[in-house]
Structure formats: structure tokens, C-alpha cells
Motif scaffolding. Structure first.
Motif, PDB file in Angstrom:
ATOM      1  N   PRO A 145      37.431  38.321  37.850  1.00 11.11           N
ATOM      2  CA  PRO A 145      38.295  39.343  38.438  1.00 11.11           C
ATOM      3  C   PRO A 145      39.761  39.150  38.049  1.00 11.11           C
ATOM      4  N   SER A 146      40.476  40.272  37.959  1.00  8.37           N
ATOM      5  CA  SER A 146      41.904  40.227  37.674  1.00  8.37           C
ATOM      6  C   SER A 146      42.633  39.495  38.793  1.00  8.37           C
ATOM      7  N   LYS A 147      43.871  39.113  38.531  1.00 10.59           N
ATOM      8  CA  LYS A 147      44.701  38.456  39.551  1.00 10.59           C
ATOM      9  C   LYS A 147      45.130  39.452  40.618  1.00 10.59           C
ATOM     10  N   ASP A 148      45.271  38.958  41.841  1.00  5.81           N
ATOM     11  CA  ASP A 148      45.594  39.832  42.971  1.00  5.81           C
ATOM     12  C   ASP A 148      46.947  40.513  42.840  1.00  5.81           C
ATOM     13  N   TYR A 174      49.120  44.602  40.118  1.00 10.92           N
ATOM     14  CA  TYR A 174      48.950  45.966  40.628  1.00 10.92           C
ATOM     15  C   TYR A 174      48.558  46.936  39.515  1.00 10.92           C
ATOM     16  N   GLU A 175      48.584  46.458  38.279  1.00  8.80           N
ATOM     17  CA  GLU A 175      48.022  47.241  37.177  1.00  8.80           C
ATOM     18  C   GLU A 175      46.498  47.108  37.137  1.00  8.80           C
ATOM     19  N   MET A 197      43.063  42.730  44.484  1.00  6.88           N
ATOM     20  CA  MET A 197      44.293  43.447  44.813  1.00  6.88           C
ATOM     21  C   MET A 197      44.869  42.899  46.113  1.00  6.88           C
ATOM     22  N   GLU A 198      46.151  43.151  46.318  1.00  7.03           N
ATOM     23  CA  GLU A 198      46.830  42.753  47.541  1.00  7.03           C
ATOM     24  C   GLU A 198      47.676  43.916  48.035  1.00  7.03           C
ATOM     25  N   ASN A 251      48.751  50.316  51.134  1.00  6.20           N
ATOM     26  CA  ASN A 251      47.428  50.915  51.335  1.00  6.20           C
ATOM     27  C   ASN A 251      46.760  51.295  50.023  1.00  6.20           C
ATOM     28  N   ILE A 252      47.499  51.948  49.159  1.00  8.38           N
ATOM     29  CA  ILE A 252      46.901  52.444  47.910  1.00  8.38           C
ATOM     30  C   ILE A 252      46.369  51.296  47.056  1.00  8.38           C
ATOM     31  N   ALA A 253      46.931  50.114  47.240  1.00  6.53           N
ATOM     32  CA  ALA A 253      46.454  48.955  46.485  1.00  6.53           C
ATOM     33  C   ALA A 253      44.994  48.645  46.788  1.00  6.53           C
TER      34      ALA A 253
END
Length: 467
Positions: free
Chosen positions: A272-275, A278-279, A293-294, A308-310
Motif C-alpha cells: 500500500p501507498s504511504k498514508d 494524498y496523491e 490515507m489519513e 473527509n475526502i481523504a
């Protein structure tokens, strides 16, 4: 069978893995990842990813026994709370502090401690889990950074090798290639410098660096996870929060940063990508990988306009990081884990009931009108950025495509009043758009143009570039 990172053969994504915006969803991705414990990411469930760090204290050989004790006690408390909350799965991120990478044996010792406790938890109460180890990019110590050689890199490589050998499931980093130019260009709001850093320097460094990660991962049957543009786009986001930069600039930087972060997956990372990436939704749309995501539950680490959208496309939901300090409820890492656990319960009930699109859209619509950064993270915007990036193969051309698409999306949101932009933002936006439209079509011309301003800050040799 645990999948390893891809071999030395690389790929170039020429179209997104997701065909439509409706397919960009939390908890599901086209290329799920299964860990040694049986935890599968991206196959229909969202799991918490907890990250904790030390309280303010020196890290020395004298304090090391105390540091080990802190990590041991916190892991015991976290796993106890995971049991009480009946978590179906958990990812722990061990994000090293600089001395832990600079002294590779220290980071490896803590990796083994955490991995052992996770394994014991599975044996004791069936918790499926994974350990992400994120080493520190130490290569900024020398100016200009040599990047591909020298003692800092030697320590990083040794840290990767030792942590992979002693229990890591995923290897990650917040890499900084191109940051020596980007930092100054960002504070100036200088589009040519920004795009040279993100569209030329950073992708070149990512290609070399992630070949190293994949090589180490394959040698130890450990997964190469993913990178983050934290040092670029999140720096811009925080400067916006301090009223030092316009929101629209941070939004465009975020879109451009997708080009450099994608390189990890083209060189063989599997997620998994890093938290703090945001990309990540763009990575998921293009490469089909699970992403961490965070957002709202990471306010212990930083504030943002995208809380929220994250969460709209997350497969792991993270707190970013929290220090071991005492709150009224108990240690801060335990409180963070509980917040993440309740968020994940909500994601997962929606997935079980088939109402995930409604919950996703609520996450999106609650943020998108309030920030240009959020406006470029909607599922529709994400798919358009993914399509633009994959329409090109050269990193600089990809950056141009990403930037043009970002401006077009912001134009549309501005015209429809879906995004509110005050007078200051509008003036900045028009200047940035004009500067972007004036960029040359090839990287060599841009390099010649920016050389008088930024040439002394970076070493062409470190990026395999001509001077």
C-alpha cells in the motif's frame, strides 16, 4: 503464497486501471495485496494503520534501553486495545526517526520487536496484521545532495536490508529527490522551478531509489510498499494553512506530485501507498494498488482541508503519527487507534450493506467546495488526472499533462461556483495559470531556463542529467 514486489522488469502505465470514477472506492482495488499473516488489503475491507512515535527525548546509546521499553509497552497496549475492539486486522507503521536509520541496527532491533509482538498477537487471538517499516531519507545532509552515493545512502541501504531481514512486511520511505530545488521554488511560487523539481528531478530519483527498494524486497520476500510526496505537496498544504501560500498552488503541486509518486509502482512497488501521500487516489486509479490515507483522524499530527475526502478511496485509514503522551483517556496512540477503528467500522458496514457509494460521496461533498486541494481529489477529478498522466510516457510531459488538467478542473469548478475562490486566491490563480502556460514543451529547455536560479542547488550527476 505471499506476493513479492515485481522483479527488475519495469512497466509504463498507459491507461488507468480504473475505467470510471464510480470504481474508485474505499476498501476495494484491482490489485489487492496479501501479507504473510493472511491480511489482504483492497479486497473489500478497510483496516486501521496506526503509527506512533516517541515523546520528545534524545536518541542515544544511553537512552536506548528506555526507547526499547517505550515501544514494547506501547505495542502491548495497542494490541490489547485491538483485542478489546475486535479488530479484524491491523497495520502498524514503524516510521523511523533519523538516528534509527543512521544507526541501522537500532531500527532493525525495533523492527524485530514489533514484528514479534504482532506475530504473538496472531497466535494468541487471531489478529491478522502487517508491519510497515518506513526508513528516513538521510540524503539531505550534504548540499547539494549526492543522492546515489555517500555515507547517508549507505546507512539507508543497510537499514532497508536489516529491517527486511528482521520482520518488515512492507518497505516505504518519504523520499526527497528534487526537494533541494522545490523548497525554494515553492516559497517563491515559481512554477518553472516547481515543475522542474517534480517533473524532472524527482522522477529520476524515484526510478533509481525504487529499484533499490524492490531489489531488497525481492531478496527477503518483503513487499515494496510505496512512497509519498509529503516533502513537496504536504509542505505546500501546511504553508497554505499558515496563510503563506495560495490554496490553488498547493492543489496544483499535489497534481504534479502524482507523476513522481507513480514511478515507485512502475519500478515494481505493489502498495500500500504511504498514508501521507494524498496523491494516493491517483495511484489507485492508475496502478490499481491499495492505498493508505489519513484525514480527520490524523489531526493529532497535522491540520488539513481534506479530512473527509481523504477517506473516499482508502484501503488503510491512518492517524499519520502520534507521540506517546498522556491524554485523559490514556496514551495518545491508544486513543488514535480507537478513532481509526470506529472510522473503519463505518467504512466496512457500508461495504457490507452495499451503501458504500453513498458514504463515499458524503466524504467527497463535505470537503470539495471548501478547498482547491479537495476539488482535485474528487473521484471525477482523480480519474481525469489519471487519464492525463497516462496519456504520456515521459515524466516531464506527464507533469505538463497533469498541470493542464488540474488548471482545467479548477477552471470548471470556479466557473460553476462549485469551488469558492476569494479575490486573493483568484489573483494568484491567474498568475500561476499564466506561468504554467508559458512552460516549454521539453525538459532540456526548461533546465536551461531555470539554471541561473536553481543550478547551484542540485547536482546533475545525482540525477543522471547533463550539466
Amino acid at each position: 503464497m505471499v506476493p513479492t514486489s515485481r522483479n527488475a522488469q519495469t512497466r509504463t502505465y498507459r491507461k488507468p486501471a480504473l475505467a470510471t470514477a464510480d470504481l474508485l472506492m474505499f476498501g476495494r482495488c484491482p490489485e489487492p495485496v496479501r501479507t504473510r499473516s493472511g491480511l489482504t488489503l483492497g479486497a473489500g475491507e478497510v483496516y486501521p494503520e496506526i503509527n506512533f512515535t516517541l515523546p520528545p527525548m534524545p536518541i542515544t546509546s544511553e537512552t536506548w534501553p528506555k526507547i526499547r521499553e517505550i515501544y514494547s509497552q506501547l505495542m502491548d497496549a495497542l494490541l490489547g486495545r485491538a483485542h478489546d475492539l475486535a479488530l479484524p486486522g491491523l497495520v502498524v507503521e514503524f516510521e523511523q526517526l533519523p538516528p534509527m536509520t543512521a544507526t541501522p541496527g537500532w531500527g532493525a532491533e525495533l523492527t524485530e520487536l514489533l514484528a514479534t509482538k504482532l506475530r504473538q498477537a496472531q497466535e494468541s487471538f487471531g489478529l491478522k496484521s502487517a508491519l510497515r517499516v518506513t526508513i528516513v531519507d538521510l540524503r539531505e545532509e550534504q548540499k547539494p545532495p549526492p543522492r546515489r552515493k555517500g555515507e547517508p545512502w549507505d546507512h539507508m541501504r543497510a537499514s532497508l536490508e536489516q529491517c527486511a531481514a528482521r520482520g518488515a512486511d512492507f518497505l516505504s520511505i518519504e523520499s526527497t529527490g528534487g526537494k533541494e530545488v522545490h523548497d525554494l521554488a515553492l516559497t517563491r511560487g515559481d512554477i518553472p522551478g516547481i515543475i522542474f523539481a517534480l517533473g524532472v528531478l524527482a522522477p529520476r530519483d524515484m526510478s533509481w531509489l525504487w529499484d533499490q527498494f524492490v531489489e531488497v524486497g525481492n531478496a527477503h520476500n518483503v513487499l515494496a510498499g510505496g512512497d509519498t510526496a509529503c516533502g513537496f505537496a504536504n509542505t505546500a498544504m501546511q504553508l497554505v494553512g499558515q496563510k503563506m501560500l495560495p490554496d490553488t498552488l498547493a492543489a496544483v503541486v499535489r497534481a504534479l506530485s502524482s507523476v513522481r509518486s507513480l514511478v515507485a509502482y512502475e519500478r515494481g512497488a505493489v502498495g500500500p501507498s504511504k498514508d501521507c501521500a494524498y496523491e494516493g487516489p491517483v495511484m489507485k486509479a492508475i496502478a490499481g494498488v491499495p492505498i493508505s490515507m489519513e484525514g480527520r483522524s490524523a489531526t493529532c499530527a497535522h491540520l488539513s482541508p481534506i479530512g473527509n475526502i481523504a477517506g473516499a478511496a482508502c484501503d488503510l485509514w491512518s492517524n499519520e503519527s502520534v507521540a506517546d503522551v498522556r491524554l485523559l483517556s490514556g496514551p495518545a496512540p491508544i486513543a488514535s487507534l480507537e478513532s481509526l477503528a470506529y472510522d473503519c467500522r463505518l467504512f466496512n458496514v457500508a461495504l457490507q450493506r452495499g451503501t458504500e457509494k453513498t458514504l463515499r460521496d458524503l466524504h467527497v461533498e463535505s470537503d470539495a467546495p471548501h478547498s482547491a486541494q479537495a476539488a482535485l481529489m474528487t473521484p471525477v477529478a482523480t480519474l481525469k488526472l489519471a487519464a492525463a498522466i497516462t496519456s504520456e510516457t515521459d515524466p516531464y510531459r506527464r507533469a505538463l499533462a497533469a498541470g493542464r488538467t488540474a488548471f482545467a478542473l479548477l477552471d470548471e469548478a470556479r466557473a460553476s461556483e462549485a469551488l469558492r475562490m476569494d479575490g486573493r486566491e483568484a489573483r494568484w490563480y491567474d498568475k500561476l495559470r499564466t506561468a504554467f502556460d508559458a512552460l516549454p514543451e521539453d525538459a532540456a529547455t526548461l533546465q536551461a531556463q531555470i539554471q541561473p536560479k536553481y543550478g547551484a542547488l542540485y547536482s546533475p550527476e545525482a540525477y543522471d542529467l547533463s550539466a
